[in-house]
Design a protein around this motif. Structure first.
Motif, PDB file in Angstrom:
ATOM      1  N   ALA A 153     -67.576   7.275  -7.096  1.00  0.00           N
ATOM      2  CA  ALA A 153     -66.165   6.814  -7.335  1.00  0.00           C
ATOM      3  C   ALA A 153     -65.303   7.820  -6.863  1.00  0.00           C
ATOM      4  CB  ALA A 153     -65.965   6.421  -8.570  1.00  0.00           C
ATOM      5  N   ALA A 154     -65.342   8.942  -7.243  1.00  0.00           N
ATOM      6  CA  ALA A 154     -64.256   9.896  -6.867  1.00  0.00           C
ATOM      7  C   ALA A 154     -64.439  10.053  -5.311  1.00  0.00           C
ATOM      8  CB  ALA A 154     -64.642  11.169  -7.517  1.00  0.00           C
ATOM      9  N   ALA A 155     -65.540  10.100  -4.556  1.00  0.00           N
ATOM     10  CA  ALA A 155     -65.664  10.246  -3.167  1.00  0.00           C
ATOM     11  C   ALA A 155     -64.928   9.042  -2.477  1.00  0.00           C
ATOM     12  CB  ALA A 155     -67.178  10.351  -2.754  1.00  0.00           C
ATOM     13  N   HIS A 156     -65.153   7.814  -3.092  1.00  0.00           N
ATOM     14  CA  HIS A 156     -64.684   6.569  -2.414  1.00  0.00           C
ATOM     15  C   HIS A 156     -63.068   6.727  -2.379  1.00  0.00           C
ATOM     16  CE1 HIS A 156     -64.087   2.239  -1.511  1.00  0.00           C
ATOM     17  NE2 HIS A 156     -63.293   2.146  -2.515  1.00  0.00           N
ATOM     18  N   SER A 157     -62.673   7.250  -3.631  1.00  0.00           N
ATOM     19  CA  SER A 157     -61.237   7.287  -3.770  1.00  0.00           C
ATOM     20  C   SER A 157     -60.535   8.374  -2.715  1.00  0.00           C
ATOM     21  CB  SER A 157     -60.913   7.776  -5.010  1.00  0.00           C
ATOM     22  OG  SER A 157     -60.812   6.878  -6.053  1.00  0.00           O
ATOM     23  N   ILE A 158     -61.148   9.460  -2.268  1.00  0.00           N
ATOM     24  CA  ILE A 158     -60.753  10.408  -1.611  1.00  0.00           C
ATOM     25  C   ILE A 158     -61.073   9.815   0.157  1.00  0.00           C
ATOM     26  CG2 ILE A 158     -61.345  12.733  -0.489  1.00  0.00           C
ATOM     27  CD1 ILE A 158     -62.433  13.453  -2.954  1.00  0.00           C
ATOM     28  N   ARG A 159     -61.885   9.157   0.169  1.00  0.00           N
ATOM     29  CA  ARG A 159     -62.046   8.445   1.420  1.00  0.00           C
ATOM     30  C   ARG A 159     -61.022   7.632   1.798  1.00  0.00           C
ATOM     31  NH1 ARG A 159     -66.799   7.023   0.882  1.00  0.00           N
ATOM     32  NH2 ARG A 159     -67.909   8.704   1.699  1.00  0.00           N
ATOM     33  N   GLU A 160     -60.815   6.673   0.714  1.00  0.00           N
ATOM     34  CA  GLU A 160     -59.805   5.764   0.934  1.00  0.00           C
ATOM     35  C   GLU A 160     -58.267   6.341   1.219  1.00  0.00           C
ATOM     36  OE1 GLU A 160     -59.893   2.103   0.610  1.00  0.00           O
ATOM     37  OE2 GLU A 160     -61.737   2.719   1.294  1.00  0.00           O
TER      38      GLU A 160
ATOM     39  N   ARG B 234     -61.073  12.078   4.716  1.00  0.00           N
ATOM     40  CA  ARG B 234     -61.616  13.338   4.908  1.00  0.00           C
ATOM     41  C   ARG B 234     -61.613  14.215   3.616  1.00  0.00           C
ATOM     42  NH1 ARG B 234     -57.980  16.385   9.164  1.00  0.00           N
ATOM     43  NH2 ARG B 234     -59.178  18.050   8.704  1.00  0.00           N
ATOM     44  N   LEU B 235     -62.538  15.271   3.988  1.00  0.00           N
ATOM     45  CA  LEU B 235     -62.602  16.551   2.848  1.00  0.00           C
ATOM     46  C   LEU B 235     -62.938  17.492   3.849  1.00  0.00           C
ATOM     47  CD1 LEU B 235     -62.019  16.603  -0.282  1.00  0.00           C
ATOM     48  CD2 LEU B 235     -64.638  16.481  -0.347  1.00  0.00           C
ATOM     49  N   ASP B 236     -61.971  18.481   3.330  1.00  0.00           N
ATOM     50  CA  ASP B 236     -62.269  19.772   4.133  1.00  0.00           C
ATOM     51  C   ASP B 236     -62.763  20.810   3.201  1.00  0.00           C
ATOM     52  OD1 ASP B 236     -60.852  19.229   6.383  1.00  0.00           O
ATOM     53  OD2 ASP B 236     -59.248  18.822   5.372  1.00  0.00           O
ATOM     54  N   GLY B 237     -62.748  20.874   2.023  1.00  0.00           N
ATOM     55  CA  GLY B 237     -62.995  21.971   0.923  1.00  0.00           C
ATOM     56  C   GLY B 237     -63.187  21.218  -0.387  1.00  0.00           C
ATOM     57  N   ALA B 238     -64.124  22.160  -1.278  1.00  0.00           N
ATOM     58  CA  ALA B 238     -64.412  21.769  -2.546  1.00  0.00           C
ATOM     59  C   ALA B 238     -64.747  23.067  -3.497  1.00  0.00           C
ATOM     60  CB  ALA B 238     -65.647  20.585  -2.532  1.00  0.00           C
ATOM     61  N   LEU B 239     -63.909  22.910  -4.483  1.00  0.00           N
ATOM     62  CA  LEU B 239     -64.015  24.005  -5.389  1.00  0.00           C
ATOM     63  C   LEU B 239     -64.533  23.649  -6.778  1.00  0.00           C
ATOM     64  CD1 LEU B 239     -63.417  26.833  -6.374  1.00  0.00           C
ATOM     65  CD2 LEU B 239     -61.225  26.616  -6.842  1.00  0.00           C
ATOM     66  N   PHE B 240     -65.721  23.661  -7.034  1.00  0.00           N
ATOM     67  CA  PHE B 240     -66.424  23.358  -8.315  1.00  0.00           C
ATOM     68  C   PHE B 240     -66.233  24.329  -9.334  1.00  0.00           C
ATOM     69  CE2 PHE B 240     -69.927  21.149  -5.664  1.00  0.00           C
ATOM     70  CZ  PHE B 240     -69.094  20.004  -5.227  1.00  0.00           C
ATOM     71  N   CYS B 241     -65.231  23.953 -10.232  1.00  0.00           N
ATOM     72  CA  CYS B 241     -64.904  24.956 -11.312  1.00  0.00           C
ATOM     73  C   CYS B 241     -65.152  24.549 -12.755  1.00  0.00           C
ATOM     74  CB  CYS B 241     -63.215  25.123 -11.463  1.00  0.00           C
ATOM     75  SG  CYS B 241     -62.785  26.483 -10.366  1.00  0.00           S
ATOM     76  N   HIS B 242     -65.846  23.318 -13.021  1.00  0.00           N
ATOM     77  CA  HIS B 242     -66.189  22.647 -14.070  1.00  0.00           C
ATOM     78  C   HIS B 242     -67.224  23.546 -14.682  1.00  0.00           C
ATOM     79  CE1 HIS B 242     -68.941  20.976 -11.078  1.00  0.00           C
ATOM     80  NE2 HIS B 242     -69.947  21.073 -12.209  1.00  0.00           N
TER      81      HIS B 242
ATOM     82  N   VAL C  32     -57.406  18.914   3.191  1.00  0.00           N
ATOM     83  CA  VAL C  32     -57.721  18.015   1.640  1.00  0.00           C
ATOM     84  C   VAL C  32     -58.875  18.878   1.105  1.00  0.00           C
ATOM     85  CG1 VAL C  32     -58.299  15.928   0.670  1.00  0.00           C
ATOM     86  CG2 VAL C  32     -57.144  16.166   2.686  1.00  0.00           C
ATOM     87  N   VAL C  33     -58.499  19.272  -0.157  1.00  0.00           N
ATOM     88  CA  VAL C  33     -59.613  20.101  -1.084  1.00  0.00           C
ATOM     89  C   VAL C  33     -59.526  19.391  -2.319  1.00  0.00           C
ATOM     90  CG1 VAL C  33     -59.820  22.497  -1.852  1.00  0.00           C
ATOM     91  CG2 VAL C  33     -58.740  22.161   0.218  1.00  0.00           C
ATOM     92  N   LEU C  34     -60.681  19.397  -2.677  1.00  0.00           N
ATOM     93  CA  LEU C  34     -61.049  18.656  -4.145  1.00  0.00           C
ATOM     94  C   LEU C  34     -61.396  20.133  -5.053  1.00  0.00           C
ATOM     95  CD1 LEU C  34     -62.211  16.643  -6.311  1.00  0.00           C
ATOM     96  CD2 LEU C  34     -64.466  17.163  -4.924  1.00  0.00           C
ATOM     97  N   VAL C  35     -60.883  19.966  -6.325  1.00  0.00           N
ATOM     98  CA  VAL C  35     -60.825  20.917  -7.357  1.00  0.00           C
ATOM     99  C   VAL C  35     -61.362  20.096  -8.689  1.00  0.00           C
ATOM    100  CG1 VAL C  35     -59.922  22.804  -8.403  1.00  0.00           C
ATOM    101  CG2 VAL C  35     -59.256  22.414  -6.438  1.00  0.00           C
ATOM    102  N   THR C  36     -62.562  20.750  -9.141  1.00  0.00           N
ATOM    103  CA  THR C  36     -63.015  20.270 -10.322  1.00  0.00           C
ATOM    104  C   THR C  36     -62.671  21.228 -11.479  1.00  0.00           C
ATOM    105  OG1 THR C  36     -65.328  21.152 -10.389  1.00  0.00           O
ATOM    106  CG2 THR C  36     -65.101  19.006  -9.218  1.00  0.00           C
ATOM    107  N   GLY C  37     -62.722  20.556 -12.660  1.00  0.00           N
ATOM    108  CA  GLY C  37     -62.231  21.497 -13.769  1.00  0.00           C
ATOM    109  C   GLY C  37     -60.795  21.842 -13.596  1.00  0.00           C
ATOM    110  N   ALA C  38     -59.923  20.941 -12.986  1.00  0.00           N
ATOM    111  CA  ALA C  38     -58.643  21.193 -12.849  1.00  0.00           C
ATOM    112  C   ALA C  38     -57.757  21.512 -13.955  1.00  0.00           C
ATOM    113  CB  ALA C  38     -58.185  20.162 -11.702  1.00  0.00           C
ATOM    114  N   ALA C  39     -58.085  21.018 -15.195  1.00  0.00           N
ATOM    115  CA  ALA C  39     -57.153  20.665 -16.103  1.00  0.00           C
ATOM    116  C   ALA C  39     -56.705  22.050 -16.693  1.00  0.00           C
ATOM    117  CB  ALA C  39     -57.701  19.707 -17.136  1.00  0.00           C
ATOM    118  N   GLY C  40     -57.288  23.242 -16.511  1.00  0.00           N
ATOM    119  CA  GLY C  40     -57.190  24.575 -17.253  1.00  0.00           C
ATOM    120  C   GLY C  40     -57.868  25.364 -16.693  1.00  0.00           C
ATOM    121  N   GLY C  41     -57.715  26.631 -17.305  1.00  0.00           N
ATOM    122  CA  GLY C  41     -58.432  27.803 -16.753  1.00  0.00           C
ATOM    123  C   GLY C  41     -58.444  28.071 -15.361  1.00  0.00           C
ATOM    124  N   LEU C  42     -59.468  28.542 -14.735  1.00  0.00           N
ATOM    125  CA  LEU C  42     -59.519  28.912 -13.275  1.00  0.00           C
ATOM    126  C   LEU C  42     -59.210  27.812 -12.327  1.00  0.00           C
ATOM    127  CD1 LEU C  42     -62.573  31.181 -13.473  1.00  0.00           C
ATOM    128  CD2 LEU C  42     -60.395  31.695 -13.715  1.00  0.00           C
ATOM    129  N   GLY C  43     -59.578  26.623 -12.533  1.00  0.00           N
ATOM    130  CA  GLY C  43     -58.943  25.469 -11.990  1.00  0.00           C
ATOM    131  C   GLY C  43     -57.778  25.203 -11.711  1.00  0.00           C
TER     132      GLY C  43
END
Length: 255
Positions: free
Chosen positions: A78-85, A89-97, A24-35
């Motif tokens: 709130a985002a972390a709660h949604s992922i946990r629910e 688990r969360l295995d990766g995070a890509l901060f692209c914002h 499970v991988v989280l990506v921020t700034g996912a609406a455009g560009g590199l994300g």
């Protein structure tokens, strides 16, 4: 620009099928560009992708899309709660914002522009680390990649807020990497130069020309080139690299 064939313009990269199966991988700034490009490739490689942006991204490849104001610590909770629910688990995070920030000599930088740039670019990563690390520690595994900039390594004139926010991100990664290494968590930064994203539109033509002149390849980078490096850093193979900043700059060196 120069002859693009001689400047190493990338072809189509082949996804590594199954590399992120079960992850499970989280990506921020996912609406455009590199994300957005990273979301597509992660999904092709089997990841369960949680795509976030200020407005919930319409990303069909994502398993879960969330609106997330990265400058708001409660929104991160709130985002972390949604992922946990949803996944437990969360295995990766890509901060692209990120935002470009004001383009002025330092004495003319508006205080509001300075504050907003640091809140989004730097504070947004700080708040993110605070909520994703507990999810990763419970599994003794995690991969975090943060989008910095070559400006954070050497500074760009008339871009002080942006450069400072990206430099702070590098130091944040180095500090927290030392705290989390014993938990099987790696934290690294990528420092691009110019990339073919909407952020280039926020710079003046003169600024774009001046920055491009410092890139030996004489071209901007393409999102798939960023994704190729980011996904390796997010993968299990990047097991002995943490607290590092990798330039992705077409040959532009820090001075």
């Amino acid at each position: 620009m120069t002859d693009q064939a001689s400047a190493g313009v990338p072809g189509q990269f082949v996804p590594w099928e199954g590399r992120f199966s079960g992850r499970v991988v989280l990506v921020t700034g996912a609406a455009g560009g590199l994300g957005a490009d990273a979301v597509r490739r992660l999904a092709k490689e089997g990841a369960t992708v949680v795509a976030t942006d200020l407005v919930k991204p319409r990303t069909p490849q994502a398993a879960l899309s969330l609106d997330l104001d990265v400058a708001d610590p409660q929104a991160w909770q709130a985002a972390a709660h949604s992922i946990r629910e949803a996944y437990g688990r969360l295995d990766g995070a890509l901060f692209c914002h990120g935002i470009q920030g004001p383009e002025y000599a330092v004495q003319d930088v508006p205080a509001a522009g300075w504050k907003k740039t640091l809140e989004i670019n730097l504070d947004g990563c700080f708040y993110g680390l605070q909520v994703v690390l507990p999810l990763m520690k419970q599994a003794n595994y995690g991969r975090i990649v943060m989008l910095s900039s070559i400006a954070g390594r050497e500074g760009n004139e008339n871009m002080s807020a942006y450069a400072v926010s990206k430099a702070g991100m590098i130091t944040l990664a180095k500090a927290v990497a030392k705290e989390t290494a014993r938990f099987g968590i790696t934290i690294n930064c990528i420092a691009p130069s110019m990339f073919n994203t909407r952020l280039l539109e926020d710079l003046s033509p003169e600024r774009n020309a001046a920055l491009l002149a410092r890139v030996p390849m004489k071209r901007v980078g393409e999102p798939q080139e960023f994704s190729a490096l980011a996904l390796w850093l997010l993968s299990p193979e990047a097991s002995y690299m943490t607290g590092q900043v990798l330039d992705l700059s077409g040959g532009r060196n820090t001075a």
